[in-house]
Design a protein around this motif. Structure first.
Motif, PDB file in Angstrom:
ATOM      1  N   LEU A 191       0.825  -1.209   0.000  1.00 22.74           N
ATOM      2  CA  LEU A 191       0.000   0.000   0.000  1.00 22.74           C
ATOM      3  C   LEU A 191       0.859   1.259   0.000  1.00 22.74           C
ATOM      4  CD1 LEU A 191      -3.016  -0.845   2.326  1.00 22.74           C
ATOM      5  CD2 LEU A 191      -2.932  -0.761  -0.163  1.00 22.74           C
ATOM      6  N   LYS A 192       2.019   1.198   0.584  1.00 21.48           N
ATOM      7  CA  LYS A 192       2.910   2.360   0.569  1.00 21.48           C
ATOM      8  C   LYS A 192       3.385   2.655  -0.855  1.00 21.48           C
ATOM      9  CE  LYS A 192       4.417   2.361   5.388  1.00 21.48           C
ATOM     10  NZ  LYS A 192       3.379   1.505   5.942  1.00 21.48           N
ATOM     11  N   VAL A 193       3.748   1.606  -1.609  1.00 25.21           N
ATOM     12  CA  VAL A 193       4.195   1.865  -2.985  1.00 25.21           C
ATOM     13  C   VAL A 193       3.006   2.217  -3.878  1.00 25.21           C
ATOM     14  CG1 VAL A 193       6.279   0.474  -2.794  1.00 25.21           C
ATOM     15  CG2 VAL A 193       4.203  -0.608  -3.615  1.00 25.21           C
ATOM     16  N   ARG A 194       1.834   1.656  -3.591  1.00 25.56           N
ATOM     17  CA  ARG A 194       0.645   2.038  -4.365  1.00 25.56           C
ATOM     18  C   ARG A 194       0.315   3.516  -4.125  1.00 25.56           C
ATOM     19  NH1 ARG A 194      -4.134  -0.739  -6.400  1.00 25.56           N
ATOM     20  NH2 ARG A 194      -3.457  -2.737  -5.527  1.00 25.56           N
ATOM     21  N   ALA A 195       0.413   3.957  -2.871  1.00 24.86           N
ATOM     22  CA  ALA A 195       0.164   5.361  -2.559  1.00 24.86           C
ATOM     23  C   ALA A 195       1.180   6.263  -3.256  1.00 24.86           C
ATOM     24  CB  ALA A 195       0.209   5.580  -1.044  1.00 24.86           C
ATOM     25  N   LEU A 196       2.438   5.826  -3.293  1.00 24.13           N
ATOM     26  CA  LEU A 196       3.475   6.591  -3.987  1.00 24.13           C
ATOM     27  C   LEU A 196       3.125   6.743  -5.462  1.00 24.13           C
ATOM     28  CD1 LEU A 196       6.342   7.900  -3.836  1.00 24.13           C
ATOM     29  CD2 LEU A 196       7.248   5.660  -4.493  1.00 24.13           C
ATOM     30  N   ALA A 197       2.673   5.645  -6.081  1.00 25.10           N
ATOM     31  CA  ALA A 197       2.295   5.684  -7.499  1.00 25.10           C
ATOM     32  C   ALA A 197       1.130   6.629  -7.735  1.00 25.10           C
ATOM     33  CB  ALA A 197       1.947   4.276  -7.985  1.00 25.10           C
ATOM     34  N   GLU A 198       0.125   6.580  -6.868  1.00 23.22           N
ATOM     35  CA  GLU A 198      -1.033   7.460  -7.030  1.00 23.22           C
ATOM     36  C   GLU A 198      -0.630   8.921  -6.819  1.00 23.22           C
ATOM     37  OE1 GLU A 198      -3.995   6.775  -8.081  1.00 23.22           O
ATOM     38  OE2 GLU A 198      -4.114   4.587  -7.905  1.00 23.22           O
ATOM     39  N   HIS A 199       0.302   9.150  -5.919  1.00 19.37           N
ATOM     40  CA  HIS A 199       0.771  10.514  -5.653  1.00 19.37           C
ATOM     41  C   HIS A 199       1.548  11.069  -6.846  1.00 19.37           C
ATOM     42  CE1 HIS A 199       2.440  13.963  -3.538  1.00 19.37           C
ATOM     43  NE2 HIS A 199       3.648  13.580  -3.915  1.00 19.37           N
ATOM     44  N   LEU A 200       2.371  10.226  -7.471  1.00 19.65           N
ATOM     45  CA  LEU A 200       3.222  10.696  -8.560  1.00 19.65           C
ATOM     46  C   LEU A 200       2.527  10.660  -9.919  1.00 19.65           C
ATOM     47  CD1 LEU A 200       6.597   8.967  -7.567  1.00 19.65           C
ATOM     48  CD2 LEU A 200       6.017  11.391  -7.341  1.00 19.65           C
ATOM     49  N   LYS A 201       1.664   9.644 -10.129  1.00 18.24           N
ATOM     50  CA  LYS A 201       1.134   9.428 -11.477  1.00 18.24           C
ATOM     51  C   LYS A 201      -0.361   9.163 -11.529  1.00 18.24           C
ATOM     52  CE  LYS A 201       5.207   9.790 -13.255  1.00 18.24           C
ATOM     53  NZ  LYS A 201       5.542  10.931 -14.145  1.00 18.24           N
ATOM     54  N   GLY A 202      -1.056   9.227 -10.393  1.00 20.44           N
ATOM     55  CA  GLY A 202      -2.464   8.821 -10.409  1.00 20.44           C
ATOM     56  C   GLY A 202      -3.411   9.850  -9.833  1.00 20.44           C
ATOM     57  N   ALA A 203      -4.315   9.398  -8.984  1.00 20.18           N
ATOM     58  CA  ALA A 203      -5.414  10.229  -8.492  1.00 20.18           C
ATOM     59  C   ALA A 203      -4.971  11.329  -7.543  1.00 20.18           C
ATOM     60  CB  ALA A 203      -6.449   9.339  -7.794  1.00 20.18           C
ATOM     61  N   ALA A 204      -3.776  11.213  -6.948  1.00 16.91           N
ATOM     62  CA  ALA A 204      -3.365  12.173  -5.921  1.00 16.91           C
ATOM     63  C   ALA A 204      -2.307  13.160  -6.399  1.00 16.91           C
ATOM     64  CB  ALA A 204      -2.855  11.426  -4.694  1.00 16.91           C
ATOM     65  N   VAL A 315      -9.380   9.715   8.393  1.00 19.82           N
ATOM     66  CA  VAL A 315      -9.564  11.161   8.212  1.00 19.82           C
ATOM     67  C   VAL A 315      -9.422  11.899   9.542  1.00 19.82           C
ATOM     68  CG1 VAL A 315     -11.308  12.919   7.660  1.00 19.82           C
ATOM     69  CG2 VAL A 315     -10.927  11.010   6.093  1.00 19.82           C
ATOM     70  N   CYS A 316      -9.972  11.324  10.600  1.00 18.11           N
ATOM     71  CA  CYS A 316      -9.848  11.955  11.921  1.00 18.11           C
ATOM     72  C   CYS A 316      -8.399  11.979  12.399  1.00 18.11           C
ATOM     73  CB  CYS A 316     -10.717  11.217  12.939  1.00 18.11           C
ATOM     74  SG  CYS A 316     -12.479  11.545  12.802  1.00 18.11           S
ATOM     75  N   MET A 317      -7.642  10.941  12.089  1.00 14.98           N
ATOM     76  CA  MET A 317      -6.261  10.864  12.568  1.00 14.98           C
ATOM     77  C   MET A 317      -5.312  11.743  11.767  1.00 14.98           C
ATOM     78  SD  MET A 317      -5.500   6.928  13.715  1.00 14.98           S
ATOM     79  CE  MET A 317      -6.132   6.125  12.257  1.00 14.98           C
ATOM     80  N   TYR A 318      -5.483  11.782  10.429  1.00 16.22           N
ATOM     81  CA  TYR A 318      -4.469  12.423   9.588  1.00 16.22           C
ATOM     82  C   TYR A 318      -4.946  13.675   8.858  1.00 16.22           C
ATOM     83  CZ  TYR A 318      -1.963   8.069  10.370  1.00 16.22           C
ATOM     84  OH  TYR A 318      -1.333   7.005  10.956  1.00 16.22           O
ATOM     85  N   ASN A 319      -6.255  13.937   8.844  1.00 15.10           N
ATOM     86  CA  ASN A 319      -6.792  15.129   8.194  1.00 15.10           C
ATOM     87  C   ASN A 319      -6.232  15.315   6.776  1.00 15.10           C
ATOM     88  OD1 ASN A 319      -6.791  18.688   8.883  1.00 15.10           O
ATOM     89  ND2 ASN A 319      -8.353  17.459   7.947  1.00 15.10           N
ATOM     90  N   PRO A 320      -6.377  14.306   5.897  1.00 15.23           N
ATOM     91  CA  PRO A 320      -5.826  14.413   4.542  1.00 15.23           C
ATOM     92  C   PRO A 320      -6.660  15.346   3.658  1.00 15.23           C
ATOM     93  CG  PRO A 320      -7.121  12.419   4.735  1.00 15.23           C
ATOM     94  CD  PRO A 320      -7.102  13.036   6.109  1.00 15.23           C
ATOM     95  N   ASP A 321      -6.045  15.808   2.551  1.00 17.39           N
ATOM     96  CA  ASP A 321      -6.830  16.564   1.579  1.00 17.39           C
ATOM     97  C   ASP A 321      -7.369  15.655   0.475  1.00 17.39           C
ATOM     98  OD1 ASP A 321      -4.766  16.282  -0.469  1.00 17.39           O
ATOM     99  OD2 ASP A 321      -3.698  17.915   0.486  1.00 17.39           O
ATOM    100  N   SER A 322      -6.842  14.413   0.399  1.00 20.95           N
ATOM    101  CA  SER A 322      -7.321  13.436  -0.574  1.00 20.95           C
ATOM    102  C   SER A 322      -7.395  12.059   0.061  1.00 20.95           C
ATOM    103  CB  SER A 322      -6.381  13.357  -1.788  1.00 20.95           C
ATOM    104  OG  SER A 322      -6.374  14.564  -2.503  1.00 20.95           O
ATOM    105  N   VAL A 323      -8.469  11.337  -0.240  1.00 20.24           N
ATOM    106  CA  VAL A 323      -8.612   9.944   0.197  1.00 20.24           C
ATOM    107  C   VAL A 323      -8.855   9.102  -1.043  1.00 20.24           C
ATOM    108  CG1 VAL A 323     -10.025   8.306   1.495  1.00 20.24           C
ATOM    109  CG2 VAL A 323      -9.531  10.565   2.459  1.00 20.24           C
ATOM    110  N   ILE A 324      -8.079   8.031  -1.177  1.00 21.32           N
ATOM    111  CA  ILE A 324      -8.183   7.168  -2.358  1.00 21.32           C
ATOM    112  C   ILE A 324      -8.595   5.769  -1.923  1.00 21.32           C
ATOM    113  CG2 ILE A 324      -6.962   6.191  -4.344  1.00 21.32           C
ATOM    114  CD1 ILE A 324      -4.983   8.514  -4.107  1.00 21.32           C
ATOM    115  N   LEU A 325      -9.617   5.235  -2.575  1.00 12.90           N
ATOM    116  CA  LEU A 325     -10.067   3.861  -2.340  1.00 12.90           C
ATOM    117  C   LEU A 325      -9.384   2.949  -3.349  1.00 12.90           C
ATOM    118  CD1 LEU A 325     -12.106   3.838  -0.084  1.00 12.90           C
ATOM    119  CD2 LEU A 325     -13.894   3.198  -1.702  1.00 12.90           C
TER     120      LEU A 325
END
Length: 385
Positions: A191-204, A315-325
Motif C-alpha cells: 500500500l505504501k508503494v501504491r500510494a506513492l504511485a497514485e501521488h506521482l502518477k495517479g489520483a493524488a 480522516v480523523c487521525m491524519y486530516n488528509p486533503d485526498s482519500v483514495i479507495l
C-alpha cells in the motif's frame, strides 16, 4: 567536511534538475534556472551531464524573445527502466516501468498460497527474463527491482519482517533477490508503494496530504505527507486493518479477535458466506447480492459500512486533503466506490470533516503496486547515484 558538503549539494542539485525535467518536460534551461534559483551555468552543467548519460534529448526550439531561440529539453523515457513486482497470496505480477512511470509490459502469474520465499524469488527472476526477451528490452537500462507485498517490511534492509498473507517471517528478500539477479532491490509494503504511485502518477497528483486505503485480502492504509511516505518507527504506520473493533468479535488470521479487517476482507466475507451455502469466490457473493439474496445483501452492506468507518478513522487521525479507495474489492467491483461515496460517507465521517477532502477511486487500479514499486526502485537508484 567541506568537500563532502559540496559533493552532497551537487548531487541534490542534479536530482532537483532531473525531477523538474521529468515532471515538466519539454522545458528550457532558463525555466529550470527560474524554478530552482540555480545559476544558468550550474543548470547547463547538470543538463550536459544528464544528456551525456543518455537521460535527455534536445527537442524543438521556441522563441525566447528578441529573435533568440530557446532549446527545450525532454526525457528519453527508455533511458532508465526498472522492474516492479507485486506479491500477493495467490498472484505475482511483474512489470517493466519506464522513467515516466508507464508500464512498458507486464505479466501476471499464479502463485500457490504456501509457496516458499526461495521459489517465489526464483520465479521473479524467471519472469524478468521472460519479459525482457519477449519484448526485446535492453537489460542494461534496468537500474533495479522494486517489490511491494502485504505485511510489515524493513524497507531499509529489504527484510520481510512479517506477512500473514504470504506466510513469511524475517525473510531477507532484497539480499536473496540481489544475489540471484545482480540488481539493486527495494522492498516495501504494497500500500505504501501504491500510494506513492497514485501521488506521482495517479489520483493524488498535486495532493499535499494523501490517505490511500486498500480493501482486498487484507485491509490497510498508507499516508503520503508532502511527497514522502509516512512510515512510523517500524514502517508499519497504516496497519489499520488490525485495529480492534470488537474484542469479542471474529478471529483474525493474525491470531487476535475482532480486528477491523475481519468485517471487510475477502477471506472473512467468504468464510461467513459459506455458513449459508458453498461459495469459493468473491464474485459469487456479489452475484448473490445482485440476485437479492438477503444474507448476501447484509454481508456486503455491513462491509461497506465498515469501509466508511475506516475512512472516518483515517480522516480523523491524519486530516488528509485526498482519500483514495483501492484494492482488489474496489478494482473488481467499481460500484463499491459509488455506494460508499453516496450512501455511507455522510453517515459515518465526523461532521466537521465532511467535505474537507477529495474522494477518489484509484486511477492505476491493479497496476498501482507494480508502478509504485518500479518508481521506488528508480528513486533509490538516482539517490544512490
Amino acid at each position: 567536511m567541506e568537500k563532502h558538503d559540496q559533493g552532497f549539494m551537487k548531487k541534490q542539485n542534479k536530482l532537483t534538475v532531473f525531477e523538474i525535467i521529468k515532471n515538466h518536460h519539454p522545458i528550457s534551461r532558463a525555466s529550470i534556472a527560474k524554478r530552482t534559483g540555480m545559476s544558468p551555468t550550474t543548470v547547463s552543467r547538470i543538463v550536459g551531464e544528464l544528456t551525456e548519460q543518455g537521460y535527455l534529448l534536445n527537442s524543438e526550439q521556441i522563441s525566447a524573445g528578441l529573435g533568440r531561440k530557446s532549446t527545450l529539453l525532454s526525457m528519453v523515457n527508455a533511458a532508465v527502466l526498472s522492474v516492479g513486482v507485486e506479491l500477493d497470496r495467490t498472484v505475482m505480477s511483474v512489470g517493466i516501468v519506464d522513467i515516466q512511470g508507464k508500464l512498458v509490459c507486464s505479466g501476471k502469474y499464479s502463485r500457490a498460497p504456501d509457496e516458499s520465499p526461495d521459489r517465489t524469488i526464483d520465479r521473479i527472476g524467471e519472469a524478468i527474463e521472460q519479459l525482457t526477451q519477449l519484448q526485446s528490452i535492453d537489460k542494461t537500462r534496468i537500474v533495479g527491482i522494486g517489490v511491494g507485498l502485504p505485511g510489515i517490511v524493513n524497507n531499509e534492509e529489504g527484510i520481510v519482517v512479517f506477512s500473514v498473507q504470504l506466510g513469511w517471517k524475517n525473510v531477507p528478500l532484497a539480499a536473496r533477490l540481489k544475489e540471484l539477479t545482480g540488481y539493486e532491490i527495494a522492498v516495501d509494503n504494497e500500500l505504501k508503494v501504491r500510494a506513492l504511485a497514485e501521488h506521482l502518477k495517479g489520483a493524488a497528483v498535486g495532493s499535499r496530504r494523501t490517505a490511500l486505503l486498500g480493501f482486498g485480502h487484507g485491509v490497510g492504509s498508507a499516508i503520503i505527507l508532502e511527497g514522502d511516505i509516512y512510515r512510523g518507527h517500524m514502517n508499519s504506520a497504516g496497519e489499520i486493518g488490525h485495529t480492534t473493533v470488537d474484542p469479542s468479535g471474529m478471529m483474525c488470521e493474525c491470531g487476535k479477535s475482532g480486528c477491523l479487517q475481519t468485517y471487510i476482507n475477502i477471506g472473512s466475507l467468504l468464510s461467513e458466506a459459506n455458513r449459508i451455502r458453498p461459495m469459493s469466490t468473491i464474485e459469487e457473493l456479489f452475484d448473490a447480492r445482485r440476485a437479492g439474496e438477503h444474507w448476501a445483501v447484509h454481508l456486503i452492506e455491513r462491509a461497506l459500512m465498515y469501509m466508511a468507518i475506516t475512512i472516518n478513522n483515517v480522516v480523523c487521525m491524519y486530516n488528509p486533503d485526498s482519500v483514495i479507495l483501492s484494492g482488489e474489492l474496489v478494482d473488481k467491483f467499481p460500484e463499491i466506490y459509488e455506494e460508499v461515496e453516496k450512501l455511507y460517507l455522510s453517515r459515518y465521517v465526523w461532521m466537521p470533516l465532511v467535505g474537507s477532502f477529495a474522494f477518489h477511486r484509484s486511477m492505476l487500479d491493479e497496476r498501482g503496486v507494480m508502478i509504485g514499486s518500479g518508481l521506488l526502485s528508480q528513486n533509490r537508484f538516482f539517490a544512490l547515484e
